[in-house]
Design a protein around this motif. Structure first.
Motif, PDB file in Angstrom:
ATOM      1  N   ARG A   8       0.817  -1.178   0.073  1.00 27.06           N
ATOM      2  CA  ARG A   8       0.088  -0.042  -0.066  1.00 27.06           C
ATOM      3  C   ARG A   8       0.773   1.274   0.063  1.00 27.06           C
ATOM      4  O   ARG A   8       0.477   2.278  -0.732  1.00 27.06           O
ATOM      5  CB  ARG A   8      -1.020  -0.059   0.889  1.00 27.06           C
ATOM      6  N   GLU A  71      -6.491   5.318  -7.122  1.00 21.51           N
ATOM      7  CA  GLU A  71      -6.804   4.131  -7.592  1.00 21.51           C
ATOM      8  C   GLU A  71      -6.086   3.801  -8.945  1.00 21.51           C
ATOM      9  O   GLU A  71      -5.640   4.910  -9.587  1.00 21.51           O
ATOM     10  CB  GLU A  71      -8.244   4.088  -7.746  1.00 21.51           C
ATOM     11  N   ARG A  78      -7.089  -1.541  -8.266  1.00 20.91           N
ATOM     12  CA  ARG A  78      -6.518  -1.562  -6.875  1.00 20.91           C
ATOM     13  C   ARG A  78      -6.520  -0.005  -6.361  1.00 20.91           C
ATOM     14  O   ARG A  78      -6.667   0.937  -7.286  1.00 20.91           O
ATOM     15  CB  ARG A  78      -4.776  -1.764  -7.182  1.00 20.91           C
ATOM     16  N   TYR A  79      -6.772  -0.086  -5.149  1.00 19.42           N
ATOM     17  CA  TYR A  79      -6.804   1.338  -4.431  1.00 19.42           C
ATOM     18  C   TYR A  79      -6.348   1.545  -3.230  1.00 19.42           C
ATOM     19  O   TYR A  79      -6.180   0.538  -2.581  1.00 19.42           O
ATOM     20  CB  TYR A  79      -8.472   1.885  -4.759  1.00 19.42           C
ATOM     21  N   VAL A  80      -5.757   2.641  -2.750  1.00 21.23           N
ATOM     22  CA  VAL A  80      -5.329   2.941  -1.389  1.00 21.23           C
ATOM     23  C   VAL A  80      -6.262   4.227  -0.967  1.00 21.23           C
ATOM     24  O   VAL A  80      -6.159   5.039  -1.611  1.00 21.23           O
ATOM     25  CB  VAL A  80      -3.824   3.070  -1.365  1.00 21.23           C
ATOM     26  N   TRP A 134      -5.643   3.373   7.078  1.00 18.39           N
ATOM     27  CA  TRP A 134      -5.527   2.949   5.692  1.00 18.39           C
ATOM     28  C   TRP A 134      -6.529   1.968   5.174  1.00 18.39           C
ATOM     29  O   TRP A 134      -7.054   1.211   5.816  1.00 18.39           O
ATOM     30  CB  TRP A 134      -4.189   2.234   5.456  1.00 18.39           C
ATOM     31  N   SER A 136      -7.295  -0.348   1.743  1.00 19.69           N
ATOM     32  CA  SER A 136      -6.860  -0.986   0.266  1.00 19.69           C
ATOM     33  C   SER A 136      -7.320  -2.063  -0.020  1.00 19.69           C
ATOM     34  O   SER A 136      -7.700  -2.875   0.713  1.00 19.69           O
ATOM     35  CB  SER A 136      -5.109  -0.835   0.427  1.00 19.69           C
TER      36      SER A 136
END
Length: 142
Positions: A8, A71, A78-80, A134, A136
């Protein structure tokens, strides 16, 4: 699947355009959400550059915290998302502007962008945020 700490932080360190979200402070308005460039190195604070006394600056100062979401959709979704307290607000400098422009623009476009932004964007501030929470995911395994 959630990303581990190293994944991440590495993803956040890549030059994605973030969606910044901050409480609008008003009961009749949703949070402010806007795209923004940012800088981050794994293990450190995140910083953004924005107009001094802009709506973003005023709302972040009032809230004392903000969130960023980055993202991608390829090669996997995928994203954080990261949220945390403001740790510092200082005057933005030419060097800050050059650093962000270099992160996001091709080398041949940096000088022109910096010249334009220096003349048109007015006084800037750097706002630093310490990542605290966070969220993710990477759907690549599906």
């Amino acid at each position: 699947m959630a990303l581990n700490t190293e994944e991440r932080e590495q993803f956040l360190a890549e030059p994605h355009i973030a969606a910044l979200a901050v409480d609008s402070g008003a009961g009749d308005r949703a949070p402010l959400v806007v795209p923004i460039w940012y800088q981050y190195a794994p293990g450190g604070d995140i910083w953004i550059l924005t107009g001094a006394e802009s709506r973003k600056d005023r709302l972040i100062t009032a809230a004392g915290r903000f969130s960023l979401l980055v993202e991608r959709v390829a090669p996997t979704v995928r994203y954080v998302s990261v949220e945390g307290p403001v740790t510092e607000r200082i005057d933005g400098t030419h060097d800050h502007l050059v650093e962000l422009a270099t992160r996001y623009l091709p080398a041949g476009k940096v000088e022109g962008y910096v010249a334009m932004a220096s003349g048109e964007h007015g006084e800037q501030v750097v706002i630093r945020m310490r990542p605290q929470r966070w969220v993710s995911s990477d759907l690549g395994g599906l």
